[in-house]
Each structure stands twice: as C-alpha cells, then as structure tokens.
Design an enzyme around this catalytic site. Structure first.
Site, mmCIF file in Angstrom:
data_model
loop_
_atom_site.group_PDB
_atom_site.id
_atom_site.type_symbol
_atom_site.label_atom_id
_atom_site.label_comp_id
_atom_site.label_asym_id
_atom_site.label_seq_id
_atom_site.Cartn_x
_atom_site.Cartn_y
_atom_site.Cartn_z
ATOM 1 N N HIS A 193 1.918 4.467 -2.567
ATOM 2 C CA HIS A 193 1.611 6.228 -2.680
ATOM 3 C C HIS A 193 3.579 6.530 -2.839
ATOM 4 C CE1 HIS A 193 -2.100 6.700 -0.621
ATOM 5 N NE2 HIS A 193 -2.112 5.475 0.270
ATOM 6 N N GLU B 183 -4.710 7.634 -3.124
ATOM 7 C CA GLU B 183 -4.802 6.385 -2.697
ATOM 8 C C GLU B 183 -5.861 5.059 -3.469
ATOM 9 O OE1 GLU B 183 -4.684 5.933 0.600
ATOM 10 O OE2 GLU B 183 -6.207 4.291 0.627
ATOM 11 N N HIS C 18 0.886 -1.332 -0.291
ATOM 12 C CA HIS C 18 0.383 0.032 -0.467
ATOM 13 C C HIS C 18 1.255 1.696 -0.158
ATOM 14 C CE1 HIS C 18 -3.672 2.126 1.253
ATOM 15 N NE2 HIS C 18 -2.613 3.178 1.445
ATOM 16 N N GLU C 19 1.796 1.627 1.082
ATOM 17 C CA GLU C 19 2.576 2.699 1.256
ATOM 18 C C GLU C 19 3.899 2.740 -0.283
ATOM 19 O OE1 GLU C 19 1.082 4.592 3.102
ATOM 20 O OE2 GLU C 19 0.595 3.015 4.368
HETATM 21 ZN ZN ZN Z 1 -3.149 5.873 2.215
#
Ligand code: ZN
Length: 506
Positions: A273, A299, A269-270
């Site tokens: 980003h 996101e 997830h990170e």
């Molecule tokens: Zn996030």
C-alpha cells in the site's frame, strides 16, 4: 483558452490542495490515535477530528466548486478525458454532484449511527450477543438504502454503495467475476482438502523474537522498494497504512512471537500500500491525477507484494538464508521446501482475517451476497446469522458455532461500510491480472526475485498504475494495462500453478 477559464481552473486546484492539507491533518490525528495517543485523550481527539471533518465537508460542498465546474466543463481544458486537467474537472464534478445530492441531515445521521454502531458492535461481539446488535444493524441498512436512493444508481441500490469504495464499478460486473471465481475455487479447495497432504505449520509457531522480526521485516520492505526516508513502520493492534502527505507514508504491523507470518506478511502487505502512495505524482498532490484510483486498486498493490511476490518460491530462495541467519533457533533445521509449503498452507476456516490466499475470496463472496440480499429486501436482519452460517457451510464446509466467530466477526457493517468487502476480492483479482501482464512485459521475474531484485516490477507498477492517479477508473485502467477486462482466470491459474505441485494435484 481565455483568462476566466484559466483563473477558474487555478482557483479550483488551489481550493482542492488546501482541502487535501486539511485532510492530511485529520489523517495524522488518526494515525496518532491508533499508535501513540494516551487513552485518556480520546475525548479531546474526537473534538479535534469532528471539527476537521466538518470543515472538510464544508469545503467539499462549497457552492463555489459548482461555479468553477460550470466555467470549466465545456472548456478546452476538459476536452481530453484522460488528461490531467480533464481528470481534475471530471472527477471533481462527479464528487461534487454526488455529495450535493446527500441531505445534510442524512450525512449527520450516517456519521452518528456509524460511531454508535461500532460501540454496540464491540460489546455485542465480546458478549456473543447478536440480538443486541440487530437494532443498530437494521437502522444502518435503512440509512444506507436512503443514501443509495438519494444519490441514485444505474442498475441497483448496491451500485451506489459500491461507488463509495470502487468508483464507477457495477454490482453486475462484480457478481459476474466473483461467480466465475467461486465456480473454480470451490472444487480446487475441495481437491486440496482431499489431497491428504498438508504442510508442517508447527515450524511457523516456534519462537521468533519480535525485535528480530521488526528488523527482518524492515529489510524486506526496504528491498521491495518502500522508502523509509519518506515513511516509517510502527506497531499497532490493527495494522494499516496511512498516506499523510507526498513524503510521509506510515505503515504499521503487529508482532506475534509464536507465529512468524502474521507480522512479516502484514509488513509486505502494508508496504505494498505504501509503495503505491509513495509512487503517486507529488506535483499533483491533493488533486485527482495524484490520488489513488480505488480501494480495489490499492488492495491489488498490497496483495501483489504479499502474495504473488512474498509467497513465491523465488522470493524465499533469496530470503530464506537471511531468515535462517536471523532466526537460527527456529529455522536451523528447516528446509526451504518445508518453509515454502508452510507459507502456502490452504485450509478452510471461519475467520476472514486469518484466511489463506485461496479461501479468502470465499469469505468475501459470502459477505457480498448477504449485503446485496439485505439491500434488496431479500433477507431480514433477524435471519442474517442463519444465512451467514448456511453460506459458510456451503462454500467452506465449516459452520460457525457462535455469532462472535460468525456474523459479528468484522467491524465493517457496524460502521456503515456496506459495499466495502468486494474491494478485497477485486484487489486479489486485479493483482493476479496485473502480475500476469508484468510477467509478460518484464520476462523472468522469478529469476530477479531469487536474486533479491524487485526494482523492475516496482517501476512497472509506478509507470502503469501509480503515476496515472485517477486518470482512468479502475476497470478501465486494468483493461488499458492488461489488454482485457477483469477476468478471474488469472487468479485461478496462478493458484493452481502454485498449489498443484505442493498438494500433488493432477
Ligand atoms: Zn490492504
């Protein structure tokens, strides 16, 4: 173009670049505060960050910006709306006018109430004491109303708050898309609950040594395209990604030795980003064409790598043998099918941050509906916990038994972040729609993932999203790339396609 236009444009850009450097110093201090800083340094750090915040605000509201914009707005540079120069002028005009409408006293009150609110919330949550939190929540709502009224809004007050996180988005549009999603998601989740099937999630709760998780997660992040030459991974209690400059993107995660998915999907997830930040055009650093569009689009990048890619069977066809080699004690006797099913466990729960890919959006919908009711005077702060619990029962079939696991579970409202939650669901919806388009453009992605190839998807995202910076507002960008306005069908279709065979749904 005359000389005065050119020199106004160059002076504006120079001003913005320097402000961005100041902001990146503030971010670096914030990163350090959350990862390495000794506890006792908190007070001095607050002094450092308060001073910087003041300087940054001063620069962002400097009357000189207004003069430059006056010279530039009708110049040839601003003519083409989506060009880089046009984007600089249009976006800065928007930001400057919005900030200038906020009275200094209100800005200061909002900042103070946010700090105070978070402290009160922390204690109230630990002691399950909503009554202790209610007065500051009331004050926050009142200040947010004043903020909305000061800056103005197209249709409703909530539009003004949403705009802080998802610029130019309308409440009515979010309501339309989320209602469509809810109407199909609630029955799907019921069908799953009634299927009588569930994965063995015990296999994820075996022992996964943290040091091995770190190495395994790092390898996966590198493989999907996060550059460790221009970034790093550290450990924190609350994972985050911070872009500190064109070649400095920091991500963090938290290792749970008795629960594999927590750190692994956190890292994907990170890293998602981070790949967005690393994909921005560095020659436009600090200027709108080199900045991310919105929280929702940010996101969408993290969710796509986490869910559409990281929870796909193809991804694990490649990665599972590596996982078995890395964690032989936990996974030697586990099959790929059982592991994949466990990764896609769907079950209603009370806590948003622990929710699965399907039920997560219902947690957001509840918050979105309650925030609007609070802003429009249809719900009082006193009645908020009951309204919260009722919605959990209606949408997720589970009622919180205390406020710590209910209305007090998130930090957002206490810090004044009202209008933030819907960006999480917009991210999921954007991710699904963009992924469907990438699939159409790039052919058989599953085959690529199964052989450990992720470059074509990453390059597609760079080309279509990252390198466009803020040249289009989020909703327009998605329509431009996918050929249609945001539609919940893409997410529902992808969830059904994945979950139906796992849960034996017809
Ligand atoms: Zn996030």
């Amino acid at each position: 173009m005359n000389d005065s236009t050119q020199s106004a444009y160059e002076a504006l850009c120079q001003h913005l670049r320097q402000t961005a450097v100041l902001e990146s110093i503030d971010h670096l201090l914030g990163w350090d505060e959350r990862t390495l800083m000794p506890v006792a340094a908190a007070e001095h750090r607050a002094d450092q960050m308060t001073l910087l915040a003041g300087l940054i605000h001063q620069r962002n509201t400097d009357p000189q910006i207004g003069h430059w914009i006056d010279v530039l707005i009708d110049s040839p540079l601003a003519e083409e709306e989506h060009s880089d120069a046009g984007t600089v002028i249009r976006q800065i005009k928007r930001q400057f006018e919005k900030l200038s409408k906020l009275p200094q006293s209100l800005v200061e009150q909002l900042a103070r109430t946010a700090v105070e609110g978070q402290q009160i919330w922390q204690k109230a949550r630990a002691e399950d004491d909503y009554a202790a939190f209610a007065p500051i929540m009331k004050k926050t709502i009142e200040l947010k109303r004043q903020q909305a009224d000061a800056v103005g809004f197209p249709e409703c007050r909530y539009d003004a708050l949403l705009d802080d996180f998802e610029p130019q988005e309308r409440t009515s549009n979010v309501r339309r898309v989320l209602a469509g999603l809810r109407d199909e998601l609630v029955p799907l989740i019921c069908q799953i609950a009634d299927s009588g099937r569930s994965p063995d999630i015990g296999l994820l709760r075996r022992h996964y040594p943290a040091a091995v998780q770190e190495k395994f997660g790092q390898q996966a992040a590198r493989r999907i395209g996060f550059s460790f030459d221009r970034g790093r991974l550290d450990e924190t209690v609350h994972p985050f990604c911070s872009g500190l400059g064109p070649n400095d993107t920091r991500i963090t995660t938290r290792y749970e030795e008795q629960f594999f998915p927590s750190a692994f999907f956190g890292i994907l997830h990170e890293a998602g980003h981070g790949i967005y930040d690393q994909g921005l055009r560095s020659e436009w650093y600090g200027l709108p064409p080199g900045k991310d569009v919105s929280l929702g689009i940010h996101e969408s990048q993290s969710r796509m790598w986490e869910n559409q890619v990281g929870r796909s069977r193809a991804f694990w066809e490649y990665n599972f043998p590596h996982a078995q080699a890395a964690f032989p004690a936990a996974l030697a006797d586990v099959s790929l099918d059982d592991f994949y099913f466990a990764m896609n466990d769907v079950r209603p729960s009370l806590i948003r941050v622990e929710a699965d890919e399907a039920t997560y959006n219902l947690h957001i919908l509840i918050r979105f509906e309650l925030e609007q009711a609070l802003m429009e005077d249809q719900l009082t702060v006193e009645d908020l916990p009951d309204a919260w619990n009722q919605k959990y029962e209606d949408y997720l079939g589970a009622r919180p038994t205390n406020d710590a696991d209910g209305v007090l579970q998130d930090i957002h409202w206490s810090g004044g972040a009202i209008g933030y939650f819907p960006t999480y669901s917009l991210g999921n919806l954007y991710a699904a729609q963009l992924f469907a388009t990438a699939h159409r453009d790039l052919g058989d992605l599953d085959q690529q993932f199964a052989s450990g190839q992720f470059d074509s998807l990453r390059e597609w995202l760079q080309q279509n999203i990252h390198r466009r910076g803020q040249c289009y507002p989020a909703a327009e960008l998605v329509e431009l790339v996918t050929g249609e306005p945001l539609n919940h069908k893409f997410l529902i279709d992808q969830l059904r396609a994945k979950l139906s065979p796992l849960y034996g749904l017809s």
